[in-house]
Design an enzyme around this catalytic site. Structure first.
Site, PDB file in Angstrom:
ATOM      1  N   CYS A 143       0.832  -1.206   0.000  1.00 32.58           N
ATOM      2  CA  CYS A 143       0.000   0.000   0.000  1.00 32.58           C
ATOM      3  C   CYS A 143       0.871   1.263   0.000  1.00 32.58           C
ATOM      4  CB  CYS A 143      -0.960  -0.022   1.188  1.00 32.58           C
ATOM      5  SG  CYS A 143      -2.344   1.107   0.970  1.00 32.58           S
ATOM      6  N   SER A 156      -5.325  11.790  -2.560  1.00 40.35           N
ATOM      7  CA  SER A 156      -4.972  10.449  -3.003  1.00 40.35           C
ATOM      8  C   SER A 156      -4.448  10.554  -4.431  1.00 40.35           C
ATOM      9  CB  SER A 156      -6.237   9.603  -2.973  1.00 40.35           C
ATOM     10  OG  SER A 156      -6.333   8.815  -4.112  1.00 40.35           O
TER      11      SER A 156
END
Ligand SMILES: CC[C@H](C)C(=O)C(=O)O
Ligand SMILES: [Mg+2]
Length: 559
Positions: A123, A472
């Site tokens: 991640c 993001s």
């Protein structure tokens, strides 16, 4: 390996007997003390699909290290899931986890006196955290990216995590049936691997390949494909050779190799997070690098890749089209890369690229430098009275590159998202999401929930959004993040009032609040720093020690 822990000479070796005895309990034999001790930082976790497919890579790393004559020492590194935390209080722990991971790698490598380390992550924050830890420990190291995810499918369309965030806006605006909304939620993420567009995970993995710290082609392999396991075994063997040559991360991570990495970030349309993370990586490497260096690079490097979020394809499509070596070859031949930079393979960038084939005419994922998607990079540093330290925006492909509109002010993300979902945000508005910076959030959370909802509602080109938080990698539109100084530190973003006129100008690279200095001084005289949201634990420690986003929001900037 200048380590007398393994020597048997009677003076130093004797004192190390207690240390050695611990190894015998682990199955070591006397001959093992002549081999390098190499860490495997294993990011495997069933917290998130980004990391749920890493165990077989850790196993392959162990096999590869043993086959190459080294002693593998496996230790765990933690992760959280940006996709699962997005839009919740949990997202405040995302950037904090970068620091936890870097401390973990540095602590285990230093504490165990390792001769090298192979770091595996999935991640987003796993990559910068791992790289920062490797650079601080500065023993021969290699980064193994866990691999990207395959696309989901529904009604003939490729899906990924951002499809779901944008579906929230579409469904709330009545543009999508409930059946489609539910099916997209269930089908978007088909298995293990990191988010499939050129979002933060794929941005950082690609940048590490360009930096010279990962094997060529490895950064765009899919987690579920066998080639990922095979390249991990090769990475282990390459690392053992690097240990023999004492080829350290700071021999590889230099100002010029960081320029190579940033050039690839610009060419692939990478995440705004790369700005924050490469400021932190440069700091860990002791390399002089400032936020203005990104603007210098943007001006000269074109966008070559047609990749989500604003483009069409995913990392698996980029891999099929030739991967990062194909992009780097285009940039090298255009004089936009430093070919002499050393890499973990023991070869230079130019040597690694020597046999890379020309771009295939049968693909439209990677454009040649002669015919770029955009002539200049997409990650721009804006300045002005709202962000004198600089802030970050993706500025390519905007239909309205300049917007001046009334401020719609929110002191937390959740109320901003609620206003979008309730249809209270109109075209021409400039949303201000503040007290979300490194100290104010704390933890500088990402804002994909509101930006994705704006795109889904069709407002992505007509509503501006600025924040002292982050975005993001899946975010695009008229959005500006990393505003510094942040509101919690009394930056001008804290003085904005509902209805004030704000300009976001992608041409002049300007973020300006149209309020006079006298009025700002009056408002500042009345401003008080809010009570910290956390007074104990990791978020309190992060809030207390994080430096400005314009310097990477690191915790160990003391100069
Ligand atoms: C696409 C969203 C992803 C989960 C993310 O957080 C990033 O890319 O930063
Ligand atoms: Mg993220």
């Amino acid at each position: 390996m200048s380590d007398n822990r393994r020597s048997r000479n009677i003076t130093e070796g004797v004192a190390r007997a207690p240390n050695r005895s611990m190894y015998y309990a682990m199955g070591y034999t006397e001959s093992d003390f002549g081999k390098p001790m190499i860490g495997v930082a294993n990011g495997h976790s069933t917290i998130t699909p980004c990391n749920s497919g890493l165990q077989r890579l850790a196993d392959a790393a162990v096999e590869g290290l043993r086959a190459a004559g080294a002693n593998p020492q496996v230790f765990g590194t933690p992760t959280i899931s940006d996709g699962m935390a997005m839009g919740t209080e949990g997202m405040k722990y995302s950037l904090v986890s970068r620091e936890v991971i870097s401390d973990c790698v540095e602590t285990c490598v230093g504490g165990q006196w390792m001769d090298g380390v192979l770091v595996i992550g999935g991640c987003d924050k796993n990559m910068p955290g791992g790289m920062m830890g490797m650079l601080r420990a500065n023993v021969p190291s290699i980064y193994v990216y866990g691999g990207t995810i395959l696309p989901g499918r529904y009604k003939g369309q490729d899906l990924n995590i951002v499809s779901v965030f944008e579906a929230v806006g579409q469904f709330s605006a009545g543009k999508m049936s409930e059946e489609d909304f539910c099916e997209i939620e269930k089908r978007a993420i088909p298995g293990s691997g990191s988010c499939g567009g050129m979002y933060t995970a794929n941005t950082m993995s690609s940048a590490f390949e360009a930096l010279g710290m990962s094997l060529p082609y490895s950064s765009t392999e899919a987690n579920v494909h066998e080639e990922k396991v095979e390249s991990t075994r090769r990475a282990a063997a390459v690392l053992v050779e690097a240990v023999k040559k004492d080829l350290k991360p700071r021999d590889i991570v230099t100002r010029e190799s960081i320029e190579n990495a940033v050039a690839v970030i610009m060419a692939t349309g990478g995440s705004t997070n790369a700005v924050l993370h490469f400021l932190a990586i440069a700091h860990a490497a002791g390399v002089e690098w400032t936020i203005d260096d990104f603007e210098r690079m943007r001006k000269k490097v074109p966008v070559l890749c047609n990749l989500k979020p604003s483009g069409q394809y995913l990392a698996v499509d980029l891999h099929r089209a030739g991967g990062i070596p194909a992009v780097m070859k285009e940039l090298l031949e255009a004089g936009l890369l430093h070919g002499h930079c050393m890499t973990i393979t023991g070869k230079t960038v130019a040597e690694n690229l020597a046999d890379v084939p020309d771009l295939s005419p049968d693909q439209d994922v990677i454009q040649p430098v002669s015919n770029p998607i955009y002539a200049q990079g997409h990650l721009a540093i804006l300045k002005g009275n709202l962000s004198p330290e600089g802030c970050v925006a993706k500025i390519t492909g905007l239909k309205n590159p300049v917007i001046t509109g009334p401020a719609r002010v929110f002191d937390d993300e959740q109320s901003a998202l609620a206003a979008i979902m309730a249809g209270q945000i109109k075209a021409g508005d400039v949303m201000v999401l503040r007290y979300l910076g490194p100290k104010g959030g704390p933890g500088m959370p990402e804002m994909l929930a509101p930006t994705g909802a704006l795109i889904g509602q069709g407002l992505g080109e007509s509503v501006g959004l600025i924040t002292d938080g982050r975005f993001s990698g899946g975010t695009w539109g008229m959005v500006v993040g990393h505003v510094a100084p942040e509101a919690y530190e009394g930056g001008n973003i804290a003085l904005v009032q509902e209805g004030d006129a704000i300009t976001i100008d992608a041409h002049q690279l300007l973020l300006q609040l149209h309020v006079g200095d006298e009025e700002l001084a009056r408002r500042r005289a009345q401003w008080k720093q809010p009570v910290p949201r956390y007074t104990r634990g990791v978020l309190a420690k992060f809030a207390r020690n994080a430096c400005s986003a314009s310097s990477g929001a690191v915790l160990d900037k003391f100069d």
